[in-house]
Design a protein around this motif. Structure first.
Motif, PDB file in Angstrom:
ATOM      1  N   ASP A   1       0.810  -1.215   0.000  1.00  0.00           N
ATOM      2  CA  ASP A   1       0.000   0.000   0.000  1.00  0.00           C
ATOM      3  C   ASP A   1       0.847   1.270   0.000  1.00  0.00           C
ATOM      4  O   ASP A   1       0.392   2.318  -0.432  1.00  0.00           O
ATOM      5  CB  ASP A   1      -0.951  -0.002   1.214  1.00  0.00           C
ATOM      6  CG  ASP A   1      -1.969  -1.145   1.118  1.00  0.00           C
ATOM      7  OD1 ASP A   1      -2.149  -1.671  -0.004  1.00  0.00           O
ATOM      8  OD2 ASP A   1      -2.557  -1.520   2.148  1.00  0.00           O
TER       9      ASP A   1
ATOM     10  N   GLU B   1       4.853   2.339  -5.059  1.00  0.00           N
ATOM     11  CA  GLU B   1       4.248   2.446  -6.395  1.00  0.00           C
ATOM     12  C   GLU B   1       4.351   1.120  -7.150  1.00  0.00           C
ATOM     13  O   GLU B   1       3.509   0.772  -7.951  1.00  0.00           O
ATOM     14  CB  GLU B   1       4.994   3.507  -7.209  1.00  0.00           C
ATOM     15  CG  GLU B   1       4.911   4.907  -6.641  1.00  0.00           C
ATOM     16  CD  GLU B   1       5.871   5.831  -7.368  1.00  0.00           C
ATOM     17  OE1 GLU B   1       5.664   6.101  -8.570  1.00  0.00           O
ATOM     18  OE2 GLU B   1       6.853   6.276  -6.741  1.00  0.00           O
TER      19      GLU B   1
ATOM     20  N   SER C   1      -3.414  -8.100  -1.583  1.00  0.00           N
ATOM     21  CA  SER C   1      -4.070  -7.353  -2.657  1.00  0.00           C
ATOM     22  C   SER C   1      -3.045  -6.471  -3.356  1.00  0.00           C
ATOM     23  O   SER C   1      -2.476  -5.556  -2.761  1.00  0.00           O
ATOM     24  CB  SER C   1      -5.193  -6.504  -2.065  1.00  0.00           C
ATOM     25  OG  SER C   1      -5.586  -5.578  -3.047  1.00  0.00           O
TER      26      SER C   1
ATOM     27  N   LYS D   1      -3.775  -4.837  -6.144  1.00  0.00           N
ATOM     28  CA  LYS D   1      -4.525  -4.024  -7.122  1.00  0.00           C
ATOM     29  C   LYS D   1      -3.948  -2.600  -7.183  1.00  0.00           C
ATOM     30  O   LYS D   1      -3.430  -2.094  -6.200  1.00  0.00           O
ATOM     31  CB  LYS D   1      -6.015  -4.010  -6.803  1.00  0.00           C
ATOM     32  CG  LYS D   1      -6.390  -3.385  -5.493  1.00  0.00           C
ATOM     33  CD  LYS D   1      -7.909  -3.389  -5.370  1.00  0.00           C
ATOM     34  CE  LYS D   1      -8.405  -2.681  -4.147  1.00  0.00           C
ATOM     35  NZ  LYS D   1      -7.753  -2.897  -2.911  1.00  0.00           N
ATOM     36  N   ASP D   2      -4.042  -2.002  -8.327  1.00  0.00           N
ATOM     37  CA  ASP D   2      -3.506  -0.682  -8.704  1.00  0.00           C
ATOM     38  C   ASP D   2      -1.981  -0.551  -8.572  1.00  0.00           C
ATOM     39  O   ASP D   2      -1.448   0.546  -8.529  1.00  0.00           O
ATOM     40  CB  ASP D   2      -4.269   0.471  -8.022  1.00  0.00           C
ATOM     41  CG  ASP D   2      -3.973   0.637  -6.527  1.00  0.00           C
ATOM     42  OD1 ASP D   2      -2.919   0.159  -6.095  1.00  0.00           O
ATOM     43  OD2 ASP D   2      -4.798   1.224  -5.820  1.00  0.00           O
ATOM     44  N   LYS D   3      -1.279  -1.692  -8.510  1.00  0.00           N
ATOM     45  CA  LYS D   3       0.191  -1.622  -8.433  1.00  0.00           C
ATOM     46  C   LYS D   3       0.845  -2.256  -9.659  1.00  0.00           C
ATOM     47  O   LYS D   3       0.260  -3.126 -10.313  1.00  0.00           O
ATOM     48  CB  LYS D   3       0.714  -2.374  -7.199  1.00  0.00           C
ATOM     49  CG  LYS D   3       0.190  -1.873  -5.895  1.00  0.00           C
ATOM     50  CD  LYS D   3       0.705  -0.496  -5.532  1.00  0.00           C
ATOM     51  CE  LYS D   3      -0.143   0.041  -4.389  1.00  0.00           C
ATOM     52  NZ  LYS D   3       0.130   1.356  -3.952  1.00  0.00           N
TER      53      LYS D   3
ATOM     54  N   THR E   1      -4.068 -10.387  -9.458  1.00  0.00           N
ATOM     55  CA  THR E   1      -4.683  -9.148  -8.954  1.00  0.00           C
ATOM     56  C   THR E   1      -3.951  -7.854  -9.307  1.00  0.00           C
ATOM     57  O   THR E   1      -4.511  -6.775  -9.112  1.00  0.00           O
ATOM     58  CB  THR E   1      -4.822  -9.214  -7.403  1.00  0.00           C
ATOM     59  OG1 THR E   1      -3.528  -9.321  -6.825  1.00  0.00           O
ATOM     60  CG2 THR E   1      -5.670 -10.394  -6.960  1.00  0.00           C
TER      61      THR E   1
ATOM     62  N   LYS F   1      -2.382  -4.548 -11.147  1.00  0.00           N
ATOM     63  CA  LYS F   1      -2.862  -3.716 -12.261  1.00  0.00           C
ATOM     64  C   LYS F   1      -1.975  -3.968 -13.488  1.00  0.00           C
ATOM     65  O   LYS F   1      -2.441  -4.250 -14.576  1.00  0.00           O
ATOM     66  CB  LYS F   1      -2.787  -2.237 -11.864  1.00  0.00           C
ATOM     67  CG  LYS F   1      -3.343  -1.315 -12.918  1.00  0.00           C
ATOM     68  CD  LYS F   1      -3.370   0.120 -12.441  1.00  0.00           C
ATOM     69  CE  LYS F   1      -2.200   0.876 -13.047  1.00  0.00           C
ATOM     70  NZ  LYS F   1      -1.956   2.176 -12.487  1.00  0.00           N
TER      71      LYS F   1
END
Ligand code: UDX
Length: 428
Positions: free
Chosen positions: A383, A386, A401, A403-405, A419, A421
């Protein structure tokens, strides 16, 4: 007769053997020059993390089969067989540093001078072919004033333990290799290993010593070959785990040591390949494949950083997380871990590096100091950053998780693959 055993050098190999032989019912005396270590072990603290070790150590101490001493005379005079299990690290030029073997042999030899009756000294440390019969036997003769292979026995007895499953490997090895020159040493070792159900190969010390190097070279070459196939697979846009899965089904090849990724680390494979090269070249023999295995291995961490740059551009000042610091799952050992190479390269690029490991944070802290921010919770690490590089395939990393990484995966962690990105497998 039930032999009494002393173990000289309580590092990874020594401790596992001390605890293992004691669990088989032998009386074992563990010796180390490091008094603090001896004290800790006496108190039941195993120093290193290895599955099952703490329990086995506790049981052996409680039953009185295992004791620790910081006096070499107590160890040698209180036993019939002494195993030398000290470290044989690489020197800067890749050759083997035999200083610990030399000083262990010296102190064992000196103690032998006081010994009444026959004694066996078995070298378990990984040493260049010829060391047991040459250097070790020579020092023992010099210090004890006795004749090797006559007044006392000397043997080579290499180990093949993998960290993370070392006790299992001790109790259930694929083979036990006994490099001997005299009958009494052979008979003693055969008797000692009787409780272990495995083929016992009786050979010369030199063959035993070389078999150890050749085994580790073979494993290293397999991993580098898998990585070379993997790198081509990536360029072709195919999955190397699928390709190598098919390859490994050929019984002549087998499925092990074909996991492509960041490459091999640890205290044995890289150092033993370097030693093999040095020994070969000192005899005028080429070691091209061994050299190539190291070369491929050095490239893989660089590829991981290049993949990050592909997605992020310059890494300067960017927050990058490294998941895994141990050289493989199941251990707290960071020696020659590929993660450390990745971190070194990231620091060279002036990235801000965060790292996590379920077991190896303390060992990593000693090496890395405050150059890297060590984070105890892997989700918190993800979290914060980047992008993430996965350097060790701990099962803990499966259900996070991502996600978005951006994830560059050096070890094929399916949870991240599902999972993230942006997901980049190193060779798939
Ligand atoms: C090794 C040998 O296996 C053992 O017999 C010897 O006594 C000591 O050296 P170990 O260092 O514990 O044992 O590790 P190992 O399980 O062999 O793995 C070595 C490295 O290769 C690890 O970094 C691992 O991640 C890597 N590896 C292994 C791969 O990259 N792919 C594979 O398919 C297998």
């Amino acid at each position: 007769m039930s032999y009494r055993i002393s173990i000289v050098g309580l590092g990874y190999v020594g401790l596992i053997h001390a605890v293992g032989f004691a669990s088989l019912g032998y009386r074992v005396l563990g010796y180390d020059v490091d008094r603090v270590k001896v004290e800790k072990l006496r108190g039941g603290s195993p120093i290193i993390y290895e599955p099952g070790l703490e329990e086995h150590l506790g049981r052996a101490l409680a039953s009185g089969t295992l004791e620790f001493t910081d006096t070499i005379e107590d160890a040698v005079l209180g036993s019939d067989v002494t195993f030398i299990t000290v470290g044989t690290p690489s020197l800067p030029d890749g050759s083997v540093d035999l200083s610990q073997v030399t000083s262990a042999a010296r102190s064992v030899g000196r103690a032998l001078r006081l010994k009444r009756g026959w004694h066996l000294v078995a070298v378990k440390s990984t040493v260049p072919p010829g060391t047991t019969e040459g250097l070790v036997a020579g020092i023992l003769e010099e210090e004890s004033g006795m004749k090797a292979f006559r007044d006392f026995g000397v043997a080579s007895n290499p180990e093949f333990l993998r960290e993370g499953s070392a006790l299992r490997d001790f109790f259930k090895p694929d083979r036990v290799v006994l490099g001997v020159r005299d009958e009494r040493s052979r008979d003693t070792l055969l008797k000692l290993y009787e409780p272990i159900d495995a083929p016992k190969i009786v050979t010369t010390p030199k063959v035993a010593e070389l078999a150890k190097y050749a085994s580790n070279l073979f494993l290293a070459v397999r991993v580098s070959l898998a990585n070379e196939v993997g790198n081509l697979c990536k360029a072709l846009g195919v999955d190397c785990y699928e390709v190598l899965g098919i390859v490994g089904l050929d019984h002549r090849i087998g499925k092990y040591y074909l996991r492509a990724g960041l490459g091999f680390g640890g205290s044995c494979l890289p150092k033993d390949v370097r030693a093999f090269i040095k020994v070969a070249e000192s005899l005028g023999v080429q070691a091209r494949i061994a050299r190539a295995a190291l070369e491929v291995n050095e490239e893989q961490p660089k590829r991981a950083v290049e993949l990050l740059e592909k997605h992020m551009g310059s890494l300067k000042g960017r927050r990058i997380g490294v998941l895994g610091l141990a050289f493989k799952p199941g251990t707290d050992d960071v020696r020659e871990s590929r993660a450390l190479d990745v971190i070194r390269l990231l620091l060279e690029k002036e990235a801000e590096v965060y790292a996590n490991d379920p077991k190896a944070l303390d060992n990593a802290r000693r090496l890395l100091g405050d150059k890297v921010k060590l984070v105890e919770n892997p989700q918190e690490l993800i979290d914060t950053v980047e992008a993430v590089v996965i350097a060790t395939e701990w099962s803990e990393y499966e259900n996070l998780s991502y996600k978005d990484k951006i994830v560059v995966d050096g070890r094929r962690v399916e949870g991240a693959r599902r999972t993230a990105k942006v997901y980049e497998g190193l060779c798939w």
